[in-house]
Every structure is written in structure tokens, then in C-alpha cells.
Design an enzyme around this catalytic site. Sequence first.
Site, mmCIF file in Angstrom:
data_model
loop_
_atom_site.group_PDB
_atom_site.id
_atom_site.type_symbol
_atom_site.label_atom_id
_atom_site.label_comp_id
_atom_site.label_asym_id
_atom_site.label_seq_id
_atom_site.Cartn_x
_atom_site.Cartn_y
_atom_site.Cartn_z
ATOM 1 N N ASN A 136 0.868 -1.178 0.000
ATOM 2 C CA ASN A 136 0.000 0.000 0.000
ATOM 3 C C ASN A 136 0.901 1.222 0.000
ATOM 4 O O ASN A 136 1.451 1.601 1.035
ATOM 5 C CB ASN A 136 -0.905 -0.018 1.236
ATOM 6 C CG ASN A 136 -1.904 1.130 1.256
ATOM 7 O OD1 ASN A 136 -1.780 2.101 0.516
ATOM 8 N ND2 ASN A 136 -2.898 1.024 2.119
ATOM 9 N N GLY A 185 -12.732 6.017 9.767
ATOM 10 C CA GLY A 185 -11.395 6.053 10.324
ATOM 11 C C GLY A 185 -10.892 7.473 10.239
ATOM 12 O O GLY A 185 -11.677 8.425 10.240
ATOM 13 N N GLU A 189 -8.493 -4.828 4.803
ATOM 14 C CA GLU A 189 -8.200 -4.542 3.402
ATOM 15 C C GLU A 189 -7.028 -5.371 2.885
ATOM 16 O O GLU A 189 -7.019 -5.781 1.720
ATOM 17 C CB GLU A 189 -7.922 -3.051 3.230
ATOM 18 C CG GLU A 189 -9.166 -2.197 3.444
ATOM 19 C CD GLU A 189 -8.878 -0.709 3.434
ATOM 20 O OE1 GLU A 189 -9.130 -0.071 2.395
ATOM 21 O OE2 GLU A 189 -8.406 -0.188 4.454
#
Length: 397
Positions: free
Chosen positions: A7, A195, A369
Site C-alpha cells: 500500500n 477512520g 483490506e
Amino acid sequence: MLILVINSGSSSLKYQLRELHDDGTDTDNPIQTSGLIERIGVPGSGVSNHTQALDVVAKELDEVLDGRTIDAAGHRVVHGGERFKAPALVNSEVIRAIDRLAPLAPLHNPPATEGLRAIRDKWPDMPQVVIFDTSFHQTMPQEAWRYAIPDQWYIDHGIRRYGFHGTSHDLVTGKTAALLGVQRSALNGMVLHLGNGASATAIRGGQSVDTTMGYTPLAGLVMGTRSGDIDPSIITQLVTAHGYTAQEVARVLNHESGLLGMTGHADMRPVLEAAEHGERNARAALDVATYRLAKYIGAYHVAVGGADAIAFTAGIGENSAPFRARVLDRLAVLGVEYDPELNDARSDEPRLISTSASSMAVAVVPTDEEMAIAQDTFRLVESSGAWCQGTDAYSTS
């Protein structure tokens, strides 16, 4: 089967090495190692770009691989535009296409392609897959994604609502349907990914039909440092009448607004604590954040033709019972009822917190995720027959 999940943020690189069974499901101990490299490109950090960051990752992976090899890499990419409606196997054209989408996500897409090229250079035979934040929202109808702007702006510049957090919204939609014991295609409701970045998505028939984030992740809900929805004339007024540059306004709206701008705290926990102690700005911030979220839930109740469920997920959604309670109290007018004891309880498993009399189910559903990216990567490489045949073509040593 080892899948490396990458990521790449604008100045960070988060990674996780995940072990899957041969059918693509998690093993009993799926996370082999994980890490986060921050301050990439910041003077003095010692890591000048994402290529160097992956050198650091490779060294750290060496310590845990113990002769094993990585079978594939899955990358989260923020923006796929209209070009990518599903995960894609990486080749040179895919990398170029992501590069061309950089104007839509200038802080995120360039580091992503840098990471893709770096892994290709290090392990040229390793299959790579890209999973896009925007893909899940490609099912939105035009009435939801279209802005009322000159048609040429959309045609020439791609200005439309795209939506983000798609991997999380997709995963939680499936988990919520399973929790309720219904087919995914029968689920109508809202997924609330709350979040530091936050978005709500309207789910009809198991698909996204509207979402709060827009052309960029700035739109929609109140977030940790992002403003969410504002009148666009505020921007022009600040630039033309008050001497701000466009860059300054963008920086403030993205990095100095939201909870941080109103309270001095970007984290929900100290905001809630300050509000409990009577701090006026903290109470105001919670009022604004919960009101805006409840307002969107009411709108999405209409958008899905009557919601069956609300699912809270991500850091605040999963872990902040007080924030959930403040939101749900606003929904009593819709017949939503929750059990305070169930709301206060903690669990790592999906669970219901609504009462039997509630007009719709209310669930707390953990997101993951990295797991979703790893499993999507496995499925695409497996279905494409793209596994590398070499035994050590992409070991780190």
C-alpha cells in the site's frame, strides 16, 4: 502460498506478507510479517523514494522468508478512474494507464506506479495485481456520479464522482450479508467506513449505488484532518479576497481541517474525552460529525429503496462505541434501535448491536483490506494461470 501486499502512500509504504492456502483462503497464521516505512522523500529520512523503500522491505522480508519465495504481489491503488472497473494483472500498459490517471490522484498514483516498477525490476517474473479503491463504485448510476457542471469538464478532465475505500466497502458488504444470513444480491443498506479517512456507501442489491467521497477523497463526511463537504465558493473567496493560494487552501482542507481543525486533535479518542469533560469545541465537532453522517444515512435510506442494515467498520466504526451511540441516537426517527450493552461489547468478529425491534439491523463488521487485496490477487493470478514457474525467481536473496 505467500502474497506480498503493498500500500503505497504519498510519503509512506505499508506492507504485509500474507500466507494463504492453495485455495486462496487464510491459513491459521496468515500474517507472516508487516511493516510501515514513513517519511519517504523527507530530508533526513534516509529513504528518498519508493524504490529505496522497497529495498528496505526486501531486507526485512529476508529475515522471515527462510528460503521460501513470494508467489505474487498485490497493490492497493487509490484511483483507477473509469479505465479500471476490476483488479488487473500488471503489465507495462497497466502501469502507463495508472500514470495517466495521476492528475486525479497526484499524491497517490505516482508512488503506486513507482512501487510497481520497483518490484518488476527486483523480481521480474513475479505476477503483480492492482486493486483500485475506485473500482467498487463503478456500479453507481449516472444520477449519483454525475456533477451538474458543463459536460466538457467531464469529457475533457474526467470530473465526476468516483468514490474511494472501495476494497473495504466491498469486503464489509459481503460480510454483512453473511452475518444476516442473506444473499449478497439481496442486501440493501449502508456501509460506514469510519477512520481517519471516512466515507459512507449506499448499497443496493449488494452493489455501490452512491458514496460520500467524490472526485477526490476530500468530499463527504467530517474526517480526522479533512473537511468533507463545503461550499465550493469558500475556496474562490479565500483565493480572490483573502490572499490564499490554491495550494494553501488544498493543504488546509486536506491536512488541517476536520476534527483537527475544530479541536486540535485528529484522533477521535481525545475528542470524545474532551467532550466528556465539557470542552465546547470537542462537543461541536462531534455534533457536526454525527449530524452529517446521520444526514447521509437518511439520504441513503432513500437511495437504496429502504435499508435493511447499517454496518460500522474501520478504526472508529469498529472501536468507538460512544461515537456509534451518538450516530444511532440520531436515527431513532427511522425506527433504529440498538442495545447499549451490545454496543459497548468488544469483539473481533462481525456482530449485531441492534435490538429485535429495530427497523433495520445494525452491525459492527471488522474490515481487513490487506486480506481482501491478498485474496483478490490470488484469485486473479490463479484464474489467469499467471503463476511464475521458477522456484526462486522472486526470492529476496
